[in-house]
Design a protein around this motif. Structure first.
Motif, mmCIF file in Angstrom:
data_model
loop_
_atom_site.group_PDB
_atom_site.id
_atom_site.type_symbol
_atom_site.label_atom_id
_atom_site.label_comp_id
_atom_site.label_asym_id
_atom_site.label_seq_id
_atom_site.Cartn_x
_atom_site.Cartn_y
_atom_site.Cartn_z
ATOM 1 N N MET A 79 66.594 64.880 45.941
ATOM 2 C CA MET A 79 67.217 63.898 46.837
ATOM 3 C C MET A 79 67.002 62.479 46.322
ATOM 4 N N MET A 80 65.818 62.215 45.777
ATOM 5 C CA MET A 80 65.552 60.880 45.223
ATOM 6 C C MET A 80 66.469 60.583 44.051
ATOM 7 N N VAL A 81 66.684 61.572 43.180
ATOM 8 C CA VAL A 81 67.603 61.382 42.043
ATOM 9 C C VAL A 81 69.016 61.103 42.548
ATOM 10 N N THR A 82 69.420 61.865 43.580
ATOM 11 C CA THR A 82 70.772 61.674 44.144
ATOM 12 C C THR A 82 70.933 60.267 44.710
ATOM 13 N N GLU A 83 69.939 59.813 45.448
ATOM 14 C CA GLU A 83 70.015 58.480 46.058
ATOM 15 C C GLU A 83 69.945 57.378 45.007
ATOM 16 N N VAL A 84 69.171 57.620 43.950
ATOM 17 C CA VAL A 84 69.123 56.632 42.858
ATOM 18 C C VAL A 84 70.488 56.512 42.198
ATOM 19 N N ASN A 85 71.148 57.652 41.975
ATOM 20 C CA ASN A 85 72.491 57.627 41.386
ATOM 21 C C ASN A 85 73.481 56.910 42.323
ATOM 22 N N ARG A 86 73.305 57.140 43.620
ATOM 23 C CA ARG A 86 74.166 56.450 44.582
ATOM 24 C C ARG A 86 73.925 54.944 44.528
ATOM 25 N N LEU A 87 72.659 54.555 44.478
ATOM 26 C CA LEU A 87 72.343 53.125 44.349
ATOM 27 C C LEU A 87 72.947 52.546 43.075
#
Length: 438
Positions: free
Chosen positions: A272-280
């Motif tokens: 989830m952290m990787v996904t949110e980082v990519n979103r950011l």
């Protein structure tokens, strides 16, 4: 010095120069005119006297009778004989005869202005008939008399000039006040803009170019207010969009640090952290791109491209999403259509709009080209009426929207390309995006 004072001072100086030049020329012309009129009057009198003398004293033998007649005329004159080169009769003092003779004025037929001492005389010479007699009547008028008339006339003219100048200056003050007053009011409105009191800016009454400037200032204030509101909304939305993934990342990071999660939840948290980082990363990249487009910092390289080739690239790049969602993507092409644009940037805009349509379409998306117009429409729920005016603003998202920046980027690129994009309802049931190029 205020503008009104500068205008009045400039007008007064110009008026003074014009009146001075006009007065100088008029003063000189008056004397010339008086001299010409006096010569004509002397000639008229002289011809009448010569006619009477020829009729009544034709023999000129009765000198006493002739002298008495000339004395009665109360004129300054000489009776001159060219043959004898002598003055036969005169009504002026003897020293004038001697002075004029010394200067050869009697023999010089061309000299019409005689001078003796500090006195000048206007003269007119009239021949007796027949001309072979050599007799000549010379009439004189003191130039001082004409100069007195000249000065008296000029004094009256000067009074007229002064009255006219005062009237002109009063009119100038009225006109400049009428001209400067709107500028003063406009200055107060600009002060309000400077202090960001956009709601207090009022239109002013003016004419001509000042009216156009005032309207431009009012429109500028309105646009600045809209821009400030947009910027404020942008920062609010940006902080919200950035805050959400950051809070998610922070929550999982703290949970992993404090050993709150088990092995499975920890792996899920890392994903989830990787996904949110990519979103950011996506949001930040799009914000940077949009900022560059708005500030014209990006290099724009237009070229003539075939619209069908560019749309085909859009179809190729969106094919995976079309297949994944199982919808129909159709294309009505215009083989002759060409555009003078930056192909890569416009392709980015078309992709954003098409992907947006695919995201909202349950079954069908259609792209059609007609000349310099491109239409992208879907059969989804469309755009609500209250959202249409703001759909191209930053971080404005419809249902199922992602970052809220895709359509804003598309609008910036299309406007930079000299086009315009609008949205309304489609016959398919969803939204219809229309792109028109000049």
């Amino acid at each position: 010095m205020k503008l009104q004072s500068q205008l009045n001072l400039a007008f007064s100086a110009l008026l003074l120069v014009i009146l001075t030049a006009a007065g100088f020329v008029t003063y000189s012309l008056i004397l010339d005119m008086l001299i010409d009129d006096e010569k004509a009057e002397l000639r008229q009198k002289g011809e009448l006297l010569v006619e009477v003398i020829n009729e009544q004293y034709g023999t000129l033998k009765n000198d006493q009778q002739l002298s008495d007649f000339l004395e009665e005329q109360n004129l300054q004159l000489f009776l001159y004989s060219r043959k004898q080169n002598s003055v036969l009769f005169y009504t002026m003092p003897r020293q004038f005869v001697e002075g004029f003779s010394k200067e050869d004025y009697f023999e010089n037929k061309e000299e019409e202005l005689w001078e003796i001492g500090n006195r000048k005389y206007v003269t007119s010479r009239i021949l007796f008939y027949p001309e072979s007699s050599g007799m000549e009547l010379i009439l004189l008028t003191p130039l001082n008399d004409l100069q007195k008339v000249q000065q008296d006339f000029f004094r009256r003219l000067l009074i007229v000039f002064i009255i006219g100048a005062i009237a002109a200056m009063m009119l100038s003050y009225f006109l400049t006040n009428k001209l400067v007053t709107p500028l003063s009011r406009l200055k107060h409105q600009l002060k309000k803009i400077e202090k960001r009191k956009f709601d207090d800016v009022e239109p002013i009454n003016a004419t001509g170019e000042i009216r156009e400037v005032a309207e431009s200032v009012y429109d500028m204030a309105t646009e600045l207010q809209r821009y400030m509101n947009t910027q404020q909304a942008f920062f609010q939305n940006a902080s919200h969009e950035l805050k959400t993934p950051l809070m998610t990342i922070q929550g999982y990071a703290e949970g992993i640090r404090d050993k709150v999660f088990d092995q499975a939840d920890e792996e899920k948290g890392l994903e989830m952290m990787v996904t949110e980082v990519n979103r950011l990363k996506t949001i930040i990249n799009e914000m940077i791109l949009l900022a560059k487009l708005d500030s014209s910092q990006t290099e724009y390289q237009p070229e003539t491209v075939r619209t069908s080739e560019m749309i085909q690239q859009v179809l190729d790049r969106t094919l995976p999403k079309v297949n994944e969602k199982g919808i129909e993507l159709t294309y009505d092409e215009d083989p002759e259509s060409t555009l003078f644009v930056d192909q890569e940037k416009l392709l980015r805009a078309l992709l954003n709009i098409t992907v947006n349509a695919i995201r909202h379409a349950p079954s069908r998306v259609n792209i059609s080209v007609n000349g310099k117009t491109i239409i992208i429409e879907d059969d989804g729920d469309g755009v609500s009426e209250d959202l249409i005016p703001h759909i191209f603003h930053r971080f404005v998202k419809g249902k199922n929207g992602e970052t809220g920046l895709g359509l804003a980027i598309a609008r910036a690129i299309i406007e930079q390309s000299g086009g315009k994009i609008t949205v309304d309802d489609s016959e398919l049931g969803g939204a219809k995006f229309t792109i028109r190029f000049l």
